[in-house]
Write a protein that holds these residues in place. Structure first.
Motif, short mmCIF file in Angstrom:
data_model
loop_
_atom_site.label_atom_id
_atom_site.label_comp_id
_atom_site.label_asym_id
_atom_site.label_seq_id
_atom_site.Cartn_x
_atom_site.Cartn_y
_atom_site.Cartn_z
N ASP A 144 0.85 -1.19 0.00
CA ASP A 144 0.00 0.00 0.00
C ASP A 144 0.89 1.24 0.00
OD1 ASP A 144 -2.47 -1.35 0.10
OD2 ASP A 144 -2.24 -1.65 2.26
N LEU A 159 0.88 5.14 1.09
CA LEU A 159 0.19 6.08 1.96
C LEU A 159 0.63 7.50 1.60
CD1 LEU A 159 0.40 3.29 3.58
CD2 LEU A 159 -0.09 4.66 5.60
N VAL A 174 -5.64 12.17 4.15
CA VAL A 174 -4.80 10.97 4.12
C VAL A 174 -5.50 9.90 3.29
CG1 VAL A 174 -3.71 9.17 5.50
CG2 VAL A 174 -3.79 11.52 6.36
N ARG A 195 -4.94 5.88 1.27
CA ARG A 195 -4.16 4.66 1.10
C ARG A 195 -4.48 4.08 -0.28
NH1 ARG A 195 -2.06 0.57 4.60
NH2 ARG A 195 -2.72 1.86 6.37
N GLU A 247 3.93 0.76 2.61
CA GLU A 247 3.67 -0.22 3.67
C GLU A 247 3.61 -1.62 3.04
OE1 GLU A 247 -0.24 -1.10 5.95
OE2 GLU A 247 0.81 0.45 7.13
N THR A 273 7.40 -0.54 7.14
CA THR A 273 7.03 0.72 6.51
C THR A 273 8.29 1.45 6.04
OG1 THR A 273 5.06 0.91 7.90
CG2 THR A 273 5.82 2.91 6.81
#
Length: 248
Positions: A170, A172, A180, A182, A223, A239
């Motif tokens: 993912d 981010l 925010v 994803r 991530e 991450t």
């Protein structure tokens, strides 16, 4: 013949009429003037040349000197052109050498990273075994917001067996509204149709492809979650910051 009293008397003389003689005198006058003009020209030329009138031999010597000067000038011009070309060749060679040095350094760094990676595979040390996520590579391509990626999933063990599992990725970041967001890898990469990428390897597996970020999206982190299938499944999550290589 009678005369008037009180007026002055002039004597008269008869002159023969000779038009040919008058024409001859006029021609002689023109000839004298022409000679005077020619003499003045020769005198001026003599003074201008320093009192020396160049002979045929001196003119030949001057022509030889002129030819030699022209040849020397042409030789010097050719020499300047050769020096300019040599300078350009040296500059290009220097650029080529600098590029080769940069490429060799990049290859050395890549080989050192591979050595470190393989050492970790063969000697897990304190990790105790299981799944592990290696370093990632993000490279900006020519098109705007277009990237090439590479992720490495590896098995750390003293006795390697074939491992089956999956990897989810993912991105981010924030969208154009500042919220925010994803983004699963499958939404922005044409190389993967689902976000759970299948894993099957004994030592390691490379996950590679390209992605394009949507307009207004500002990436911040990646991530990655790798999971092993089967009983007693192991999983690892990591991450990464969004750091790209701008070299190409």
């Amino acid at each position: 013949m009678s005369s008037v009293k009180g007026s002055k008397q002039y004597s008269m003389r008869v002159v023969p009429h000779r038009p040919a003689l008058r024409l001859l005198r006029f021609v002689l006058l023109l000839l004298v003037l022409a000679l005077l003009a020619a003499g003045a020209y020769v005198w001026g030329y003599w003074q201008a040349s320093g009192g020396n009138v160049p002979t045929g031999q001196s003119r030949e010597q001057l022509q030889v000197q002129l030819n030699e000067a022209q040849s020397e000038s042409e030789r010097l011009r050719q020499q300047v052109a050769n020096l300019r070309m040599a300078s350009e060749v040296d500059r290009q060679a220097s650029e080529d050498v600098r590029g080769e040095v940069i490429e060799l350094r990049r290859q050395i760094a890549s080989l050192e990273a591979d050595i470190s990676f393989y050492r970790g595979l063969m000697a897990p040390g304190e990790s105790g075994g299981g799944l592990a996520l290696g370093d990632i590579t993000l490279q900006a391509l020519g098109a705007e917001r277009h990237y090439r990626f590479k992720f490495v999933v590896q098995q750390i063990a003293t006795d390697h067996q074939v491992l089956n599992g999956s990897l989810s990725v993912d991105i981010l970041g924030t969208n154009a509204s500042g919220e925010v967001e994803r983004l699963p890898l499958q939404q922005i990469s044409p190389d993967y149709s689902e976000n759970n990428i299948k894993l099957r390897f004994k030592y390691f597996q490379n996950i590679e492809g390209e992605l394009t970020l949507p307009p207004g999206f500002e990436p911040q982190q990646l991530e990655l979650v790798a999971s092993e299938s089967g009983s007693g499944a192991d999983s690892v999550e990591r991450t990464y910051g969004w750091l790209t290589d701008q070299s190409q």
